[in-house]
Design an enzyme around this catalytic site. Structure first.
Site, PDB file in Angstrom:
ATOM      1  N   GLU A 245       0.831  -1.213   0.000  1.00  0.00           N
ATOM      2  CA  GLU A 245       0.000   0.000   0.000  1.00  0.00           C
ATOM      3  C   GLU A 245       0.860   1.255   0.000  1.00  0.00           C
ATOM      4  OE1 GLU A 245      -2.513   2.082  -0.772  1.00  0.00           O
ATOM      5  OE2 GLU A 245      -3.643   0.364  -0.047  1.00  0.00           O
ATOM      6  N   ASP A 249       1.140   3.943  -3.114  1.00  0.00           N
ATOM      7  CA  ASP A 249       0.688   5.324  -2.929  1.00  0.00           C
ATOM      8  C   ASP A 249       1.771   6.335  -3.289  1.00  0.00           C
ATOM      9  OD1 ASP A 249      -1.737   4.350  -2.067  1.00  0.00           O
ATOM     10  OD2 ASP A 249      -1.358   4.640   0.059  1.00  0.00           O
ATOM     11  N   SER A 442      -7.090   1.617  -4.228  1.00  0.00           N
ATOM     12  CA  SER A 442      -5.912   2.211  -3.600  1.00  0.00           C
ATOM     13  C   SER A 442      -5.007   2.906  -4.584  1.00  0.00           C
ATOM     14  CB  SER A 442      -5.073   1.110  -2.957  1.00  0.00           C
ATOM     15  OG  SER A 442      -5.462   0.923  -1.653  1.00  0.00           O
TER      16      SER A 442
END
Length: 529
Positions: A245, A249, A442
């Site tokens: 994650e 990002d 995401s």
């Protein structure tokens, strides 16, 4: 009148509205929490004056104006300080910073149980022992109204990251730069002078990975700073954990917005950690992020009302300060992994830009096919989307044909916008020394955060709360309307829908729209195969 020493202890106890916490059903091995163990709670107090949410997107305040008008109510702060003293809790130094409205109180389990009239137990979930409270918090009557939330009595996990690693070799995958090209982000533009904030509730990044990844893209690696919130820290472990994650990002947002600085706010995965991270980022005068990306969340039903309200209030503060917040809408279709139809929070807050997912096929700057991401049949996820059971229909969404909510208080349609999220057409990223293809909504939140950072640099002002502009009739030329596919209960169609919102971005047109100039005509898509 009772004497000062017994002022709070002699008052009638009342339920703190919205503090009801559901039992931790799947947990085992319940025993009382150790009475001498010490921890810290966050007490959120009311503002001096409520924000005028109807004017968000129209009015904007400087940080000084915000502090003067909407900071913590000094009378409420005084009450909580007196309460803490009476129950043997220590007020952490420098809290509250007026704009944050959060007092940090530290004390033993025994003192906390007495102060907040709760019973704290230890329970084991997935091999980890958590401190758990169930039921309601009961405060002395004099604090009701002054206190909006008490967070951190319970430290069970609150949210999940919304990323999906493609388990097999990808036929179609892209670098973030290629996705940006398909969405016509302005070629050659930079986001120099902009800061992108990223909220993370676990995992970490390694500088060597970022250096290698951006070198592979032919870009200079961004300046990345880690900020610790509630003792959270940058702690990379392995590619199977939350590192996927964190790296997704940073890599997506910075690759599409070259020149932007990235600040990652690391906090524990609790409702307290999540809310403290968002409010820290919003009021961070040292780094001043103009856009904040959030790829964590959970079904609305998994949150207490007080936690949702406190997090939404932090997002309202962002909107009035001219900061955009982009949030992943979830990866489990219209159920959001629970029973019935659910939307994911914080994507369902009307004060954030909810980001749904598509399956994207194309090359260069030409999209050949873009449909709703739905790989539920292959157990590879689908975009979240639907109608909030908590937040009413916002005025700017009134003409969007949002389906009726299943409860009377709801109505906010999710998501607002979309972008490539299918792991099958996913993003090439580097995590803990490995090259992986990752998708999930995401990826869409940082993609949109990067686009907003480019916009802020190009237009010479931050976009802030963009919903009133993008939902206006003339905004359709800034989006690729997704009209095919479903996420379970909801289907795509012309205009806004509960799978992909208004659609995926046509970057140059969106920047023109937000800057107040006339967007160019849409490029025609090739017919879908």
């Amino acid at each position: 009148m009772p004497s000062k020493t017994s002022r709070f202890s002699s008052q009638q106890r009342m339920v703190l509205p919205g503090s009801e916490k559901a039992p931790l059903a799947a947990a085992t091995g319940e025993k009382p929490a150790r009475s001498s163990s010490v921890f810290t709670v966050s007490v959120v107090v009311r503002r001096k004056r409520p924000l005028n949410t109807k004017r968000l997107g129209k009015d904007r305040l400087t940080r000084a104006q915000y502090r003067q008008q909407h900071a913590a109510d000094p009378a409420a702060v005084q009450l909580v300080r007196a309460f803490a003293k009476e129950f043997g809790l220590t007020v952490e130094k420098d809290t509250p910073k007026p704009e944050r409205r959060t007092l940090k109180l530290t004390g033993t389990v025994a003192a906390m149980q007495q102060a907040f009239a709760v019973s704290l137990t230890q329970k084991t979930l997935d091999g980890i022992v958590y401190r758990v409270r169930e039921g309601s918090i009961r405060l002395p009557a004099g604090l009701i109204g002054a206190v909006e939330a008490v967070l951190g009595l319970d430290n069970r996990p609150q949210a999940k990251p919304h990323f999906r690693v493609l388990p097999k070799a990808a036929d179609t995958s892209y670098t973030p730069v290629q996705v940006a090209q398909l969405y016509q982000f302005p070629p050659g533009a930079t986001a120099a002078g902009q800061t992108i904030g990223i909220i993370e509730l676990g995992g970490g990044y390694r500088k060597a990975d970022l250096t290698a990844y951006f070198k592979g893209l032919g870009q200079k690696a961004p300046k990345v700073t880690a900020v610790s919130v509630d003792k959270g820290k940058n702690s990379p472990s392995n590619a199977n954990g939350a590192d996927g994650e964190v790296m997704l990002d940073i890599e997506v947002s910075a690759a599409v917005a070259p020149g932007a600085e990235v600040v990652v706010y690391f906090a524990p995965n609790t409702d307290q950690g999540f809310i403290d991270a968002v409010s820290t980022a919003v009021h961070d005068t040292a780094h001043n992020p103009s856009v904040i990306s959030i790829s964590w969340g959970g079904p609305e039903s998994s949150w207490t009302a007080q936690a949702m309200s406190a997090l939404d209030a932090a997002c309202q503060s962002a909107a009035v300060l001219g900061i955009t917040i982009t949030v992943a809408a979830g990866d489990n279709g219209s159920s959001d992994g629970a029973s019935g139809n659910n939307v994911d929070f914080p994507a369902s807050s009307p004060h954030v830009l909810g980001c749904g997912g598509t399956t994207l096929i194309g090359g260069g700057s030409t999209i050949t096919s873009e449909v709703v991401w739905n790989e539920l049949a292959n157990n590879e996820g689908a975009t979240g989307g639907g109608v909030s059971n908590v937040f009413p229909l916002p005025s700017w969404q009134a003409n969007s044909n949002v389906p009726a909510p299943s409860v009377s208080g709801g109505g906010r349609g999710v998501p607002d916008v979309a972008g490539d999220a299918d792991p099958v057409t996913g993003y090439q990223v580097r995590v803990d020394g490995q090259s992986l293809v990752i998708g999930g909504t995401s990826a869409v939140a940082p993609l949109w955060a990067g686009l907003i950072a480019l916009n802020n640099q190009q237009n010479g002002k931050s976009a802030g709360f963009i919903q009133p502009q993008i939902y206006a009739a003339k905004a359709s030329s800034a989006f690729n309307d997704i009209v095919s596919g479903n996420n379970g209960a909801f289907s795509a169609g012309a205009g806004w829908d509960a799978c992909t919102g208004l659609g995926s971005p046509i970057g140059v047109n969106l920047i023109a729209l937000l800057g107040g100039s006339t967007p160019t005509k849409k490029k025609k898509k090739k017919p879908q195969s």
